[in-house]
Structures are given as C-alpha cells and as structure tokens.
Enzyme design. Structure first.
Site, PDB file in Angstrom:
ATOM      1  N   LYS A 112       0.842  -1.209   0.000  1.00 13.10           N
ATOM      2  CA  LYS A 112       0.000   0.000   0.000  1.00 13.10           C
ATOM      3  C   LYS A 112       0.875   1.256   0.000  1.00 13.10           C
ATOM      4  O   LYS A 112       0.660   2.165  -0.788  1.00 13.10           O
ATOM      5  CB  LYS A 112      -0.907   0.009   1.241  1.00 13.10           C
ATOM      6  CG  LYS A 112      -1.493   1.372   1.572  1.00 13.10           C
ATOM      7  CD  LYS A 112      -2.385   1.329   2.774  1.00 13.10           C
ATOM      8  CE  LYS A 112      -2.053   2.165   3.964  1.00 13.10           C
ATOM      9  NZ  LYS A 112      -1.380   3.420   3.869  1.00 13.10           N
ATOM     10  N   ASN A 113       1.868   1.282   0.874  1.00 15.93           N
ATOM     11  CA  ASN A 113       2.638   2.523   1.016  1.00 15.93           C
ATOM     12  C   ASN A 113       3.497   2.824  -0.211  1.00 15.93           C
ATOM     13  O   ASN A 113       3.813   3.986  -0.468  1.00 15.93           O
ATOM     14  CB  ASN A 113       3.481   2.479   2.299  1.00 15.93           C
ATOM     15  CG  ASN A 113       2.614   2.658   3.536  1.00 15.93           C
ATOM     16  OD1 ASN A 113       1.414   2.943   3.434  1.00 15.93           O
ATOM     17  ND2 ASN A 113       3.191   2.475   4.709  1.00 15.93           N
ATOM     18  N   ARG A 156      -4.184  10.018   3.602  1.00 13.53           N
ATOM     19  CA  ARG A 156      -3.098  10.918   3.931  1.00 13.53           C
ATOM     20  C   ARG A 156      -2.128  11.082   2.755  1.00 13.53           C
ATOM     21  O   ARG A 156      -1.601  12.156   2.501  1.00 13.53           O
ATOM     22  CB  ARG A 156      -2.365  10.308   5.132  1.00 13.53           C
ATOM     23  CG  ARG A 156      -1.462  11.259   5.721  1.00 13.53           C
ATOM     24  CD  ARG A 156      -1.049  11.055   7.096  1.00 13.53           C
ATOM     25  NE  ARG A 156      -0.040  12.066   7.329  1.00 13.53           N
ATOM     26  CZ  ARG A 156      -0.317  13.314   7.638  1.00 13.53           C
ATOM     27  NH1 ARG A 156      -1.542  13.693   7.807  1.00 13.53           N
ATOM     28  NH2 ARG A 156       0.655  14.178   7.796  1.00 13.53           N
ATOM     29  N   CYS A 168      -5.106   8.202   8.790  1.00 15.19           N
ATOM     30  CA  CYS A 168      -5.221   7.717  10.174  1.00 15.19           C
ATOM     31  C   CYS A 168      -4.981   8.836  11.188  1.00 15.19           C
ATOM     32  O   CYS A 168      -4.202   9.747  10.945  1.00 15.19           O
ATOM     33  CB  CYS A 168      -4.190   6.623  10.417  1.00 15.19           C
ATOM     34  SG  CYS A 168      -4.605   5.082   9.618  1.00 15.19           S
ATOM     35  N   ARG A 186       0.357  15.348  12.948  1.00 12.50           N
ATOM     36  CA  ARG A 186       1.172  14.885  11.814  1.00 12.50           C
ATOM     37  C   ARG A 186       1.525  16.093  10.954  1.00 12.50           C
ATOM     38  O   ARG A 186       0.914  16.332   9.924  1.00 12.50           O
ATOM     39  CB  ARG A 186       0.422  13.815  11.018  1.00 12.50           C
ATOM     40  CG  ARG A 186       0.265  12.537  11.804  1.00 12.50           C
ATOM     41  CD  ARG A 186      -0.451  11.467  11.035  1.00 12.50           C
ATOM     42  NE  ARG A 186       0.409  10.736  10.119  1.00 12.50           N
ATOM     43  CZ  ARG A 186       0.018   9.646   9.466  1.00 12.50           C
ATOM     44  NH1 ARG A 186      -1.200   9.173   9.620  1.00 12.50           N
ATOM     45  NH2 ARG A 186       0.846   9.020   8.648  1.00 12.50           N
ATOM     46  N   PRO A 187       2.523  16.844  11.408  1.00 13.54           N
ATOM     47  CA  PRO A 187       2.894  18.063  10.676  1.00 13.54           C
ATOM     48  C   PRO A 187       3.481  17.743   9.311  1.00 13.54           C
ATOM     49  O   PRO A 187       3.942  16.621   9.076  1.00 13.54           O
ATOM     50  CB  PRO A 187       3.963  18.699  11.574  1.00 13.54           C
ATOM     51  CG  PRO A 187       4.502  17.588  12.401  1.00 13.54           C
ATOM     52  CD  PRO A 187       3.403  16.577  12.550  1.00 13.54           C
ATOM     53  N   ILE A 188       3.462  18.743   8.401  1.00 11.72           N
ATOM     54  CA  ILE A 188       4.116  18.546   7.100  1.00 11.72           C
ATOM     55  C   ILE A 188       5.201  19.620   6.878  1.00 11.72           C
ATOM     56  O   ILE A 188       5.515  19.967   5.755  1.00 11.72           O
ATOM     57  CB  ILE A 188       3.094  18.508   5.928  1.00 11.72           C
ATOM     58  CG1 ILE A 188       2.271  19.808   5.844  1.00 11.72           C
ATOM     59  CG2 ILE A 188       2.174  17.326   6.008  1.00 11.72           C
ATOM     60  CD1 ILE A 188       1.613  19.984   4.472  1.00 11.72           C
ATOM     61  N   GLN A 244       8.357  19.445   7.153  1.00 15.83           N
ATOM     62  CA  GLN A 244       9.559  18.997   6.413  1.00 15.83           C
ATOM     63  C   GLN A 244       9.280  18.911   4.907  1.00 15.83           C
ATOM     64  O   GLN A 244      10.167  19.135   4.100  1.00 15.83           O
ATOM     65  CB  GLN A 244      10.054  17.647   6.948  1.00 15.83           C
ATOM     66  CG  GLN A 244      10.456  17.679   8.418  1.00 15.83           C
ATOM     67  CD  GLN A 244      11.551  18.699   8.697  1.00 15.83           C
ATOM     68  OE1 GLN A 244      12.629  18.660   8.101  1.00 15.83           O
ATOM     69  NE2 GLN A 244      11.278  19.637   9.602  1.00 15.83           N
ATOM     70  N   ASP A 295       3.940   0.647  12.278  1.00 14.59           N
ATOM     71  CA  ASP A 295       2.691   0.092  11.759  1.00 14.59           C
ATOM     72  C   ASP A 295       2.380  -1.295  12.339  1.00 14.59           C
ATOM     73  O   ASP A 295       1.261  -1.786  12.183  1.00 14.59           O
ATOM     74  CB  ASP A 295       2.741   0.004  10.225  1.00 14.59           C
ATOM     75  CG  ASP A 295       2.547   1.370   9.568  1.00 14.59           C
ATOM     76  OD1 ASP A 295       2.247   2.336  10.289  1.00 14.59           O
ATOM     77  OD2 ASP A 295       2.702   1.463   8.339  1.00 14.59           O
ATOM     78  N   ARG A 338      -9.162   0.377   4.050  1.00 13.11           N
ATOM     79  CA  ARG A 338      -8.243   1.316   3.399  1.00 13.11           C
ATOM     80  C   ARG A 338      -6.923   0.643   3.048  1.00 13.11           C
ATOM     81  O   ARG A 338      -6.257   1.031   2.087  1.00 13.11           O
ATOM     82  CB  ARG A 338      -7.929   2.486   4.354  1.00 13.11           C
ATOM     83  CG  ARG A 338      -8.935   3.604   4.345  1.00 13.11           C
ATOM     84  CD  ARG A 338      -8.382   4.806   5.125  1.00 13.11           C
ATOM     85  NE  ARG A 338      -7.002   5.005   4.766  1.00 13.11           N
ATOM     86  CZ  ARG A 338      -6.002   5.201   5.625  1.00 13.11           C
ATOM     87  NH1 ARG A 338      -6.228   5.262   6.918  1.00 13.11           N
ATOM     88  NH2 ARG A 338      -4.780   5.362   5.207  1.00 13.11           N
TER      89      ARG A 338
HETATM   90  C1  UD1 Z   1       4.431   6.759   6.450  1.00 11.86           C
HETATM   91  C2  UD1 Z   1       3.535   5.561   6.222  1.00 11.86           C
HETATM   92  C3  UD1 Z   1       2.941   5.076   7.531  1.00 11.86           C
HETATM   93  C4  UD1 Z   1       4.044   4.821   8.541  1.00 11.86           C
HETATM   94  C5  UD1 Z   1       4.974   6.026   8.649  1.00 11.86           C
HETATM   95  C6  UD1 Z   1       6.191   5.742   9.522  1.00 11.86           C
HETATM   96  C7  UD1 Z   1       2.681   5.929   4.022  1.00 11.86           C
HETATM   97  C8  UD1 Z   1       1.534   6.307   3.157  1.00 11.86           C
HETATM   98  N1  UD1 Z   1       2.463   5.936   5.325  1.00 11.86           N
HETATM   99  O1  UD1 Z   1       3.618   7.803   6.984  1.00 11.86           O
HETATM  100  O2  UD1 Z   1       2.235   3.866   7.276  1.00 11.86           O
HETATM  101  O3  UD1 Z   1       3.466   4.568   9.802  1.00 11.86           O
HETATM  102  O4  UD1 Z   1       5.456   6.408   7.362  1.00 11.86           O
HETATM  103  O5  UD1 Z   1       6.864   4.634   9.065  1.00 11.86           O
HETATM  104  O6  UD1 Z   1       3.747   5.589   3.537  1.00 11.86           O
HETATM  105  N2  UD1 Z   1       7.002  14.468  10.666  1.00 11.86           N
HETATM  106  C9  UD1 Z   1       7.274  15.790  10.958  1.00 11.86           C
HETATM  107  N3  UD1 Z   1       7.234  16.703   9.927  1.00 11.86           N
HETATM  108  C10 UD1 Z   1       6.928  16.342   8.653  1.00 11.86           C
HETATM  109  C11 UD1 Z   1       6.662  14.997   8.363  1.00 11.86           C
HETATM  110  C12 UD1 Z   1       6.700  14.068   9.399  1.00 11.86           C
HETATM  111  O7  UD1 Z   1       7.551  16.149  12.085  1.00 11.86           O
HETATM  112  O8  UD1 Z   1       6.922  17.225   7.767  1.00 11.86           O
HETATM  113  C13 UD1 Z   1       7.060  13.461  11.749  1.00 11.86           C
HETATM  114  C14 UD1 Z   1       5.720  12.769  11.979  1.00 11.86           C
HETATM  115  O9  UD1 Z   1       4.868  13.518  12.816  1.00 11.86           O
HETATM  116  C15 UD1 Z   1       6.164  11.482  12.615  1.00 11.86           C
HETATM  117  C16 UD1 Z   1       7.520  11.201  11.919  1.00 11.86           C
HETATM  118  O10 UD1 Z   1       7.928  12.430  11.352  1.00 11.86           O
HETATM  119  O11 UD1 Z   1       6.408  11.673  13.985  1.00 11.86           O
HETATM  120  C17 UD1 Z   1       7.444  10.161  10.817  1.00 11.86           C
HETATM  121  O12 UD1 Z   1       6.414  10.492   9.904  1.00 11.86           O
HETATM  122  P1  UD1 Z   1       6.466  10.071   8.376  1.00 11.86           P
HETATM  123  O13 UD1 Z   1       7.589   9.106   8.172  1.00 11.86           O
HETATM  124  O14 UD1 Z   1       6.434  11.279   7.543  1.00 11.86           O
HETATM  125  O15 UD1 Z   1       5.096   9.296   8.205  1.00 11.86           O
HETATM  126  P2  UD1 Z   1       4.150   9.293   6.967  1.00 11.86           P
HETATM  127  O16 UD1 Z   1       4.939   9.491   5.724  1.00 11.86           O
HETATM  128  O17 UD1 Z   1       2.988  10.172   7.231  1.00 11.86           O
END
Ligand code: UD1
Length: 427
Positions: A22-23, A93, A117, A122-124, A126, A305, A397
């Site tokens: 999926k990912n 997401r 989820c 879950r900030p963006i 970065q 996960d 999902r």
């Molecule tokens: C992806 C996976 C999810 C998995 C996660 C961690 C997909 C679609 N989903 O989620 O299944 O659980 O990786 O392996 O591939 N963070 C920040 N700033 C940012 C982005 C992230 O602080 O801009 C933090 C998040 O809050 C979290 C950590 O970084 O604490 C890891 O998040 P991230 O690896 O980005 O997870 P996803 O890509 O959302």
C-alpha cells in the site's frame, strides 16, 4: 456502514499470499502523473486507498484503465487540473504526494491538508521546507496548501526528522528540477527504494535510495514505464503476528523476508517458531509466548505500523512487556479498545506497559485507525467468543480481502452490512 463479526478461539492454519505494498502504491500512482507517456503498474493492492487515488488521478485529467486484478494503466498526457478536491483528499493521507508530483509536472498544485489515520499531530513542515528549498512558493491557508514554481532548482536538504512522506515528496519534486538535489537524513524504507526504481525506469537519476543520503540529478523529461509493486511488508507482518498470536501454522507467501528482519528477530525473542525462505515465511506456532520490550523506529527498526498488531501476542505472554512508540506519539488509540477485551495495559507517556498472561474475551470494539483495526482483529481471533468490530472502513483502506484471507486459514469472520449509521457504530 459495515462491521466484522469474528469468532475467536481459532488456530490459523494454511497459507496466505501477500498483496502489493500500500505505502509504495500510494506514492507510485501520483508519480505516474509525471511521465510523458503511459505507465502501467502491476501488483497494486485492491484496497480503498488505491480506488480513491485512481479517482483523484482521473479528476486531475489522467485516463486510468484497469487491465485486470492489480493492474492499472495511467495515461497522464492531458493533465489539466492542479487543484485536488477535499472530498477525495480527506480519505487518505498519501494524497499529499500530489504536492510533489503536480508541482513537478505543472509548476503548481493546490492540495487540501490530508486526511488518513489519526495518529496524533502529523505536521508537514519537512515537506514544505524541502519543496521551498527547491524553489516553490508555498502558502498554507484555510486548510489548503498552494504551491507555485516557474522553475525548480536542485538543493541540499537536511531533514530534521526521518520522514517517509517528506523524503518521497522531495524526491518527486526534484527529479525534474535543474541540477542536483541531496536529501540528507532521508528515510530508508523499502517503499522509497521501490519509488526510486520506478522513477529511474522512467528516466530519472535517483541514487542512494535505501540509505540516508539520496542524490537526485535532475532530468528534462520522464518517459512511460511498466512497474511491479513490491510486496506489502506490513500486511505480511500482520498475518505473521495473527498466526503467532493464535498459535497457528501459516505459510506467508510472496514476501521479501529481508524487509521484515526486525519483526522476525522480535518474534524469535518472543518464542515463535519461524522458518524463513527466499520469498516466504512459515510460522510454526507460538505455544508459550514470552514477554519482551519493543521500541518502534524508522526502517530498519521495528515498524510503528506493527506496534498495535503485536500487542495481542504480548498480552498472551506471561509477564511484563513494554512497547515504546517513538514515531507517532498518539499511536495508542487501540489500547482502550483492547483493554475492553480483558487486556491489562497501562500507558505512560510514549510507552504501553503490558501485564500479560490473562486471556482475552470477546467484546464489541471499534477500529480507530488502520493498524489499530488489524490489532483488534487479531485480538478477536484469540479471544473466547464472538467479537464485533466497527469502524472497518479504516481496515479496508489498507488490507486487501482481509476477511477472505483469514477465513481461508480457518477464521470465522463475517462482514455485516448495517442498514443505518447508528447500527454501524453501535456496539
Ligand atoms: C508513512 C507511512 C505510515 C508509517 C509512517 C512511519 C505511508 C503512506 N504511510 O507515513 O504507514 O506509519 O510512514 O513509518 O507511507 N514528521 C514531521 N514533519 C513532517 C513529516 C513528518 O515532524 O513534515 C514526523 C511525523 O509527525 C512522525 C515522523 O515524522 O512523527 C514520521 O512520519 P512520516 O515518516 O512522515 O510518516 P508518513 O509518511 O505520514
């Protein structure tokens, strides 16, 4: 509006074939929009996240054709829309990967802040930092992210946290940027390697995926390609944990065992009997599970996960186990529900302290997110009696035909269609 009814007390027996990741798939589909000609992707999982993404691609102007099970061809030539609609984006997401791919393809993108989820904040930041470094002007206002760039230019980007999502978004935006991009402290997940292979087969030059420094040499154009999605290591891990949790004997086929090293090592510590082949893993029971401590980390650490899905096994193990969640601070939504099934778990900050050894009993419970839903299904398979799980749209999902796959191994799971919303959420 559906629920699962699950008869517990089974030992799973038989075999299960693992679907495509999926990912990976949720990154590959937006990436396909960047090609100059048609792209075929095979081994896509048949899950609602992929259906939603296919709808999103069509909304943006791509033609998407289904060739057969797990295979889609995307014709991205006539992309005309750069604004993704909220009613689709809110469902998953990973829709934020459209930021990187639309920016690269059209020089602009408007994408609502994503759904998916509920794992706490879950900030963006970065993603935004990386895309800005590549030359995008970014505005985040009223729940929408707007990106514009006349020209993207390679840059050196150091990620403050290891993030899968930001690593992927930056890769997408950088493949056609002018010059060289370096992502330092990049995530190393196998899904990132899969995406890099896909992009390279379209003519991109991505080097170092799977390590924490990824270099991207910008190219002018990307061509069409055909690609086979890697197996879903999280789906595989879920069935392995369901087999061990129910003291079953299950052959998990079409996996890449290397992707599950951390999980295999933990299961051996817990006393599960495992055999590992080239593309299969056989669980041969776990009659006397032992307690252990688990800390989740980015790959190659123990995956966040599978933090929820391993809990039912630890609840069975006599003694104290401590599970520490280092990736998503809010990822313990399953704990209250599993406690309703008789588990003894205390939460302390980022850790769950499990006093194991007591048996699970059936209960009506609610899946609050995708992997929490999988954990509740495993708990229900172990418990005495019949459990009802609501909120199964979360499970749909990310897991292809989960009840069919489990029923083929002896589980008694029925999908119940509810006639109204109240019935669907009532316990
Ligand atoms: C992806 C996976 C999810 C998995 C996660 C961690 C997909 C679609 N989903 O989620 O299944 O659980 O990786 O392996 O591939 N963070 C920040 N700033 C940012 C982005 C992230 O602080 O801009 C933090 C998040 O809050 C979290 C950590 O970084 O604490 C890891 O998040 P991230 O690896 O980005 O997870 P996803 O890509 O959302």
């Amino acid at each position: 509006m559906e629920k699962f009814s699950i008869k517990g007390g089974v030992n799973l027996k038989g075999e299960v074939v693992i679907s495509g990741s999926k990912n990976s798939s949720v990154a590959l589909l937006p990436a396909a929009l960047m090609a100059g000609s048609r792209v075929t992707i095979e081994n896509l999982p048949d899950i609602s996240d992929i259906q939603t993404l296919a709808e999103l691609l069509m909304y943006l102007g791509a033609r998407v054709e289904k060739n057969g099970p797990g295979s889609l061809t995307i014709y991205p030539h006539n992309l005309f829309q750069w604004q993704a609609p909220y009613y689709l984006v809110k469902k998953l997401r990973a829709s934020y990967y459209l930021l990187g791919s639309l920016l690269s393809r059209l020089g602009k993108a408007v994408v609502p802040l994503p759904g998916g989820c509920i794992l706490g904040p879950r900030p963006i930041d970065q993603h935004i930092k990386g895309l800005t470094a590549l030359g995008a002007r970014v505005k985040v206002k009223d729940g929408m992210v707007t990106l514009k760039a006349e020209e993207l230019k390679g840059a050196e980007i150091y990620l403050d946290v290891v993030t899968v999502g930001a690593t992927i978004n930056i890769m997408l935006a950088a493949v056609k940027a002018k010059g060289k991009t370096i992502i330092e402290n990049a995530a190393k997940e196998p899904e990132i390697v899969d995406l890099a292979n896909f992009l390279n087969s379209m003519g991109a030059e991505v080097v170092g995926a799977g390590t924490d420094v990824i270099k991207i040499y910008g190219v002018k154009e990307l061509t069409g390609t055909s690609h086979m999605v890697i197996p879903d290591r999280i789906e595989a891990g879920t069935y392995i944990l369901a087999a061990a949790g129910t003291n079953g004997e299950v052959l998990v086929r079409e996996v890449i065992p290397k992707h599950l090293d951390a999980v295999i090592a933990k299961l051996r510590e817990v006393n599960a009997n495992l055999e590992v082949g080239e593309d299969w893993i056989r669980v041969k029971g776990c009659p006397h599970p032992q307690p252990t401590n688990i800390k989740t980390y980015p790959y190659p650490g123990f995956p966040t996960d599978l933090q929820a899905p391993i809990m039912p096994l630890l609840i069975k193990a006599r003694g104290t186990s401590i599970v520490t969640e280092n990736v998503f601070e809010g990822r313990f939504k399953h704990v209250d529900e599993i406690k309703r099934m008789g588990a003894n778990i205390m939460l302390e900050g980022r850790s769950a302290i499990i006093e194991g050894g007591n048996s699970l009993t059936s209960a009506p419970v609610k899946a609050m997110d995708l992997r929490a839903g999988a954990a509740l299904m495993i708990a229900a398979l172990i418990a005495d009696g019949e459990s009802i799980i609501s909120g199964i749209d979360h499970i749909d999902r990310g897991y292809e035909n989960i009840e069919e796959k489990l029923n083929q191994m002896g589980a008694g799971i029925k999908r119940i269609t509810c006639s109204n919303e109240q019935e669907a959420v009532s316990r």
